[in-house]
Design a protein around this motif. Structure first.
Motif, PDB file in Angstrom:
ATOM      1  N   MET A  42       0.825  -1.206   0.000  1.00  0.00           N
ATOM      2  CA  MET A  42       0.000   0.000   0.000  1.00  0.00           C
ATOM      3  C   MET A  42       0.862   1.259   0.000  1.00  0.00           C
ATOM      4  N   LEU A  43       1.933   1.244   0.783  1.00  0.00           N
ATOM      5  CA  LEU A  43       2.839   2.391   0.804  1.00  0.00           C
ATOM      6  C   LEU A  43       3.513   2.574  -0.552  1.00  0.00           C
ATOM      7  N   THR A  44       3.888   1.469  -1.174  1.00  0.00           N
ATOM      8  CA  THR A  44       4.495   1.537  -2.504  1.00  0.00           C
ATOM      9  C   THR A  44       3.518   2.119  -3.521  1.00  0.00           C
ATOM     10  N   TRP A  45       2.258   1.674  -3.468  1.00  0.00           N
ATOM     11  CA  TRP A  45       1.246   2.214  -4.383  1.00  0.00           C
ATOM     12  C   TRP A  45       1.078   3.709  -4.175  1.00  0.00           C
ATOM     13  N   LEU A  46       1.023   4.127  -2.906  1.00  0.00           N
ATOM     14  CA  LEU A  46       0.818   5.547  -2.590  1.00  0.00           C
ATOM     15  C   LEU A  46       1.987   6.398  -3.084  1.00  0.00           C
ATOM     16  N   ILE A  47       3.213   5.940  -2.804  1.00  0.00           N
ATOM     17  CA  ILE A  47       4.394   6.688  -3.240  1.00  0.00           C
ATOM     18  C   ILE A  47       4.453   6.745  -4.768  1.00  0.00           C
ATOM     19  N   LEU A 127       0.555 -12.165  -6.896  1.00  0.00           N
ATOM     20  CA  LEU A 127      -0.681 -11.463  -7.237  1.00  0.00           C
ATOM     21  C   LEU A 127      -0.737 -10.093  -6.561  1.00  0.00           C
ATOM     22  N   LEU A 128      -0.237 -10.022  -5.324  1.00  0.00           N
ATOM     23  CA  LEU A 128      -0.232  -8.750  -4.610  1.00  0.00           C
ATOM     24  C   LEU A 128       0.692  -7.744  -5.296  1.00  0.00           C
ATOM     25  N   SER A 129       1.887  -8.184  -5.647  1.00  0.00           N
ATOM     26  CA  SER A 129       2.842  -7.280  -6.299  1.00  0.00           C
ATOM     27  C   SER A 129       2.439  -6.959  -7.728  1.00  0.00           C
ATOM     28  N   SER A 130       1.654  -7.846  -8.357  1.00  0.00           N
ATOM     29  CA  SER A 130       1.262  -7.620  -9.761  1.00  0.00           C
ATOM     30  C   SER A 130       0.324  -6.425  -9.918  1.00  0.00           C
ATOM     31  N   ALA A 133       2.625  -3.753 -10.572  1.00  0.00           N
ATOM     32  CA  ALA A 133       3.320  -3.980 -11.837  1.00  0.00           C
ATOM     33  C   ALA A 133       2.430  -3.723 -13.046  1.00  0.00           C
ATOM     34  N   ILE A 134       1.129  -3.927 -12.886  1.00  0.00           N
ATOM     35  CA  ILE A 134       0.194  -3.773 -14.004  1.00  0.00           C
ATOM     36  C   ILE A 134      -0.366  -2.354 -14.094  1.00  0.00           C
ATOM     37  N   LEU A 135      -0.763  -1.786 -12.957  1.00  0.00           N
ATOM     38  CA  LEU A 135      -1.507  -0.522 -12.977  1.00  0.00           C
ATOM     39  C   LEU A 135      -0.644   0.722 -12.778  1.00  0.00           C
ATOM     40  N   LEU A 136       0.451   0.608 -12.031  1.00  0.00           N
ATOM     41  CA  LEU A 136       1.184   1.813 -11.659  1.00  0.00           C
ATOM     42  C   LEU A 136       2.588   1.901 -12.256  1.00  0.00           C
ATOM     43  N   VAL A 202       2.237   2.805 -22.595  1.00  0.00           N
ATOM     44  CA  VAL A 202       1.835   2.443 -21.227  1.00  0.00           C
ATOM     45  C   VAL A 202       0.913   1.230 -21.254  1.00  0.00           C
ATOM     46  N   ILE A 203      -0.076   1.254 -22.134  1.00  0.00           N
ATOM     47  CA  ILE A 203      -1.056   0.158 -22.206  1.00  0.00           C
ATOM     48  C   ILE A 203      -0.390  -1.141 -22.658  1.00  0.00           C
ATOM     49  N   LEU A 204       0.503  -1.055 -23.657  1.00  0.00           N
ATOM     50  CA  LEU A 204       1.212  -2.253 -24.114  1.00  0.00           C
ATOM     51  C   LEU A 204       2.095  -2.806 -23.000  1.00  0.00           C
ATOM     52  N   HIS A 205       2.761  -1.925 -22.280  1.00  0.00           N
ATOM     53  CA  HIS A 205       3.606  -2.314 -21.145  1.00  0.00           C
ATOM     54  C   HIS A 205       2.762  -2.971 -20.051  1.00  0.00           C
TER      55      HIS A 205
END
Length: 264
Positions: A42-47, A127-130, A133-136, A202-205
């Motif tokens: 969660m902290l990683t997503w926020l940062i 799955l948690l880390s993905s 990896a997928i959205l941010l 971005v979308i292809l990545h």
């Protein structure tokens, strides 16, 4: 362009890479331990979200003032059909990347492949880390390594040279996955130059990372066999995945072709 901008422009690829690596390093600090935790993620997503917002501000408001040619690239989200088309093409790129790296590496040294397997705990962590990896991560990486670095340049030749430099720096940043990261960065860079819109790359990545996550689930459910090497990172799915990715890519190309041929 003022004198300061003229001096900074040739350095933009290296400044962008340094800026991007620093941001990505900071975002990874909360998950630097041996085991992922929900709080750390969660902290990683926020940062990362803060980093994305800051970088979007730079590329939308600051960079065009310094380099007017940066306005040639759009920050507008593409149509839904384009997004879907790129996502459908992405799995084939993941497959192609694996076989290209395997072929190139095999010419230089033997490649030790082993079956890819997942325990339930490893799958939960993956799955948690993905989600990141997928959205941010693709948004931040493409803004830093493609948009900021390439957009100041007007001539196509200069853009291609910068694309090559950024792909090399992107590959070094990924260390043991240098070949795959380098080749993928080249593709994302060329897509950005062709489309003049960072969201295409971005979308292809993101789609490539999503396909990798689905491939992990495929292994965990024991639906087929996937071979993997760790150094360099090589993932070779079985023919079921290869054929399925081809059909998805055909559908994606048809969607993109229909959208591109439709008058605006």
């Amino acid at each position: 362009m003022n004198k300061v901008a003229s001096l900074i422009k040739p350095l933009m690829p290296f400044l962008s890479a340094t800026y991007g690596i620093a941001l990505i390093y900071i975002t990874a600090l909360p998950i630097a331990g041996n085991h992922l935790t929900f709080v750390g993620e969660m902290l990683t997503w926020l940062i990362t979200l803060v980093g994305i917002a800051m970088t979007l501000y730079l590329v939308q408001y600051v960079e065009p003032k310094m380099f007017p040619t940066a306005e040639q690239f759009s920050l507008k989200l593409p149509a839904i059909s384009v997004i879907l088309g790129l996502l459908l093409i992405a799995p084939l790129w993941l497959v192609a990347e694996g076989y290209i790296v395997y072929g190139m590496t095999s010419l230089a040294l033997p490649v030790q492949l082993e079956p890819l397997t997942y325990t339930t705990e490893e799958m939960h962590e993956d799955l948690l880390s993905s989600i990141h990896a997928i959205l941010l991560a693709p948004v931040l990486e493409e803004l830093c390594f493609r948009q900021m670095a390439i957009s100041p340049f007007h001539r196509r030749g200069a853009k291609i040279v910068v694309c090559l430099v950024m792909a090399f720096l992107f590959g070094i940043f990924h260390v043991r996955n240098f070949p795959g990261a380098f080749i993928s960065a080249l593709v994302y860079g060329f897509v950005f130059i062709w489309s003049r819109n960072i969201w295409f790359s971005v979308i292809l990545h993101s789609g490539r990372n999503l396909a990798a996550t689905l491939l992990a689930v495929y292994c965990w459910l024991k639906l087929g066999d996937v071979q993997m090497a760790n150094i360099p990172v090589i993932i070779l799915p079985d023919m079921k995945v290869v054929i399925a990715s081809m059909f998805l890519a055909i559908a994606g190309v048809l969607l993109l072709k229909k959208k591109m041929s439709t008058p605006v």
